[in-house]
Design an enzyme around this catalytic site. Structure first.
Site, PDB file in Angstrom:
ATOM      1  N   TRP A   1       0.807  -1.217   0.000  1.00  0.00           N
ATOM      2  CA  TRP A   1       0.000   0.000   0.000  1.00  0.00           C
ATOM      3  C   TRP A   1       0.844   1.273   0.000  1.00  0.00           C
ATOM      4  O   TRP A   1       0.321   2.362  -0.182  1.00  0.00           O
ATOM      5  CB  TRP A   1      -0.932   0.012   1.210  1.00  0.00           C
ATOM      6  CG  TRP A   1      -2.098  -0.921   1.088  1.00  0.00           C
ATOM      7  CD1 TRP A   1      -2.369  -1.753   0.038  1.00  0.00           C
ATOM      8  CD2 TRP A   1      -3.148  -1.103   2.043  1.00  0.00           C
ATOM      9  NE1 TRP A   1      -3.522  -2.454   0.287  1.00  0.00           N
ATOM     10  CE2 TRP A   1      -4.021  -2.088   1.501  1.00  0.00           C
ATOM     11  CE3 TRP A   1      -3.426  -0.568   3.285  1.00  0.00           C
ATOM     12  CZ2 TRP A   1      -5.165  -2.511   2.182  1.00  0.00           C
ATOM     13  CZ3 TRP A   1      -4.560  -0.990   3.974  1.00  0.00           C
ATOM     14  CH2 TRP A   1      -5.420  -1.947   3.418  1.00  0.00           C
TER      15      TRP A   1
ATOM     16  N   GLY B   1       5.313   2.154 -10.778  1.00  0.00           N
ATOM     17  CA  GLY B   1       4.478   3.340 -10.771  1.00  0.00           C
ATOM     18  C   GLY B   1       4.474   4.129 -12.055  1.00  0.00           C
ATOM     19  O   GLY B   1       3.964   5.255 -12.100  1.00  0.00           O
TER      20      GLY B   1
ATOM     21  N   SER C   1       4.157  -2.145 -11.892  1.00  0.00           N
ATOM     22  CA  SER C   1       2.924  -1.905 -12.654  1.00  0.00           C
ATOM     23  C   SER C   1       2.195  -3.203 -12.982  1.00  0.00           C
ATOM     24  O   SER C   1       1.631  -3.356 -14.072  1.00  0.00           O
ATOM     25  CB  SER C   1       3.225  -1.117 -13.937  1.00  0.00           C
ATOM     26  OG  SER C   1       3.745   0.162 -13.627  1.00  0.00           O
TER      27      SER C   1
ATOM     28  N   HIS D   1      13.180  -2.431  -0.981  1.00  0.00           N
ATOM     29  CA  HIS D   1      12.397  -1.852  -2.071  1.00  0.00           C
ATOM     30  C   HIS D   1      13.169  -0.692  -2.677  1.00  0.00           C
ATOM     31  O   HIS D   1      13.870   0.048  -1.976  1.00  0.00           O
ATOM     32  CB  HIS D   1      11.044  -1.378  -1.546  1.00  0.00           C
ATOM     33  CG  HIS D   1      10.065  -1.059  -2.624  1.00  0.00           C
ATOM     34  ND1 HIS D   1      10.096   0.120  -3.330  1.00  0.00           N
ATOM     35  CD2 HIS D   1       9.012  -1.781  -3.117  1.00  0.00           C
ATOM     36  CE1 HIS D   1       9.112   0.127  -4.218  1.00  0.00           C
ATOM     37  NE2 HIS D   1       8.436  -1.013  -4.113  1.00  0.00           N
TER      38      HIS D   1
ATOM     39  N   GLY E   1       1.458  -2.739  -6.371  1.00  0.00           N
ATOM     40  CA  GLY E   1       1.411  -1.426  -5.745  1.00  0.00           C
ATOM     41  C   GLY E   1       0.025  -0.821  -5.852  1.00  0.00           C
ATOM     42  O   GLY E   1      -0.895  -1.162  -5.117  1.00  0.00           O
TER      43      GLY E   1
ATOM     44  N   GLU F   1      12.342   2.134  -3.635  1.00  0.00           N
ATOM     45  CA  GLU F   1      12.034   3.441  -3.051  1.00  0.00           C
ATOM     46  C   GLU F   1      12.793   3.647  -1.752  1.00  0.00           C
ATOM     47  O   GLU F   1      13.216   4.771  -1.439  1.00  0.00           O
ATOM     48  CB  GLU F   1      10.521   3.573  -2.849  1.00  0.00           C
ATOM     49  CG  GLU F   1       9.778   3.661  -4.175  1.00  0.00           C
ATOM     50  CD  GLU F   1       8.293   3.374  -4.080  1.00  0.00           C
ATOM     51  OE1 GLU F   1       7.626   3.445  -5.123  1.00  0.00           O
ATOM     52  OE2 GLU F   1       7.805   3.062  -2.969  1.00  0.00           O
TER      53      GLU F   1
END
Length: 279
Positions: A38, A196, A235, A121, A256, A123
């Protein structure tokens, strides 16, 4: 040394291609996972609506990884729903406890019902400066305390365009699994260029990369690598899930944006619940 590395990677690529063409390991009983990340989204009310509406499916291992402040509410909501859903965290610290402001230990995660934790991850690597050494420390801590680490690896667009994908993935895998002998891990291949962005790797391309990842895992962990689930992320959604689920080395997806709503997430779960590996 550079020449040695190139030869090593070429051999692994050859083994991966051979494995993909032969399909000799298709009969191994690996778990199929659909995991929702999330990220920094949803509130308690939205989480309650999600778990109420989610149908789930016992033929797929479903894991939801909400933000830290939602972990305990999510645990209660899952318990109340009675649905076969596991809880995971998006991050963890490598120490048992201590003066680490803003961090969360494995014991804290276990205390609120977590069974899984996402580690490495892209990110986190980008925004929090996490490197392979830190990822390795977190993986060891998770395994020591009984959490299953979901280890993320993947190349950037620049690395992809310069044909560095195999080198990057090899480095990340050896780094994350240094001095690790347990196969109780999940690997999530998330090409950074696809996260994303709405872009995604083709199913055939993802399969080739997953087969390569498994060939590296064999070098690190030996025969037990055949039992490790390797997930695709980047994605992943209802539209492309059917293409991924039939590939022999794609054992699920790390989702995601499409995991934020129960309807879209259920659609992905159902695809993997019904899908059959290609032969």
């Amino acid at each position: 040394m550079e020449q040695f590395i190139e030869i090593y990677i070429k051999n692994l690529v050859r083994d991966a291609i051979s494995h993909t063409l032969s399909g000799l390991e298709l009969q191994h009983d690996r778990k199929t996972y659909v995991i929702g990340n999330w990220k920094m989204n949803n509130m308690v009310a939205e989480a309650a609506e999600f778990f109420h509406d989610l149908k789930s499916n016992k033929n797929v291992s479903v894991v939801i990884c909400p933000p830290t402040q939602l972990l305990y509410p999510a645990h209660l909501l899952i318990k109340q729903s009675g649905k076969p859903i596991a809880l995971g965290s998006q991050n963890v610290h490598w120490a048992d406890q201590g003066a680490y402001t803003g961090e969360t230990s494995t014991s804290m995660l276990l205390d609120v019902g977590c069974e899984y934790v996402i580690i490495g991850h892209s990110e986190r690597r980008q925004y929090a400066g996490e490197d392979d050494q830190l990822v390795n420390k977190k993986v060891k801590q998770a395994l020591k305390t009984g959490l299953t680490p979901i280890i993320c690896i993947g190349e950037t667009l620049e690395e992809k365009n310069s044909r560095q994908t195999e080198r990057v993935l090899t480095t990340q895998l050896f780094g994350a699994l240094k001095d690790v002998s347990s196969s109780e891990v999940i690997i999530a291949y998330e090409p950074v260029w696809a996260i994303g962005t709405g872009q995604s790797a083709t199913a055939d391309s993802a399969q080739q990369t997953h087969a390569y990842i498994r060939s590296v895992l064999k070098q690190i962990l030996g025969p037990q690598a055949v039992g490790i689930s390797i997930l695709y992320g980047g994605s992943a959604n209802e539209s492309n899930a059917a293409d991924y689920c039939v590939m022999p080395d794609i054992d699920g997806v790390l989702v995601g944006g499409a995991s934020l709503k129960a309807q879209s997430f259920d659609g992905i779960i159902n695809v993997f619940a019904k899908g059959e590996k290609s032969k």
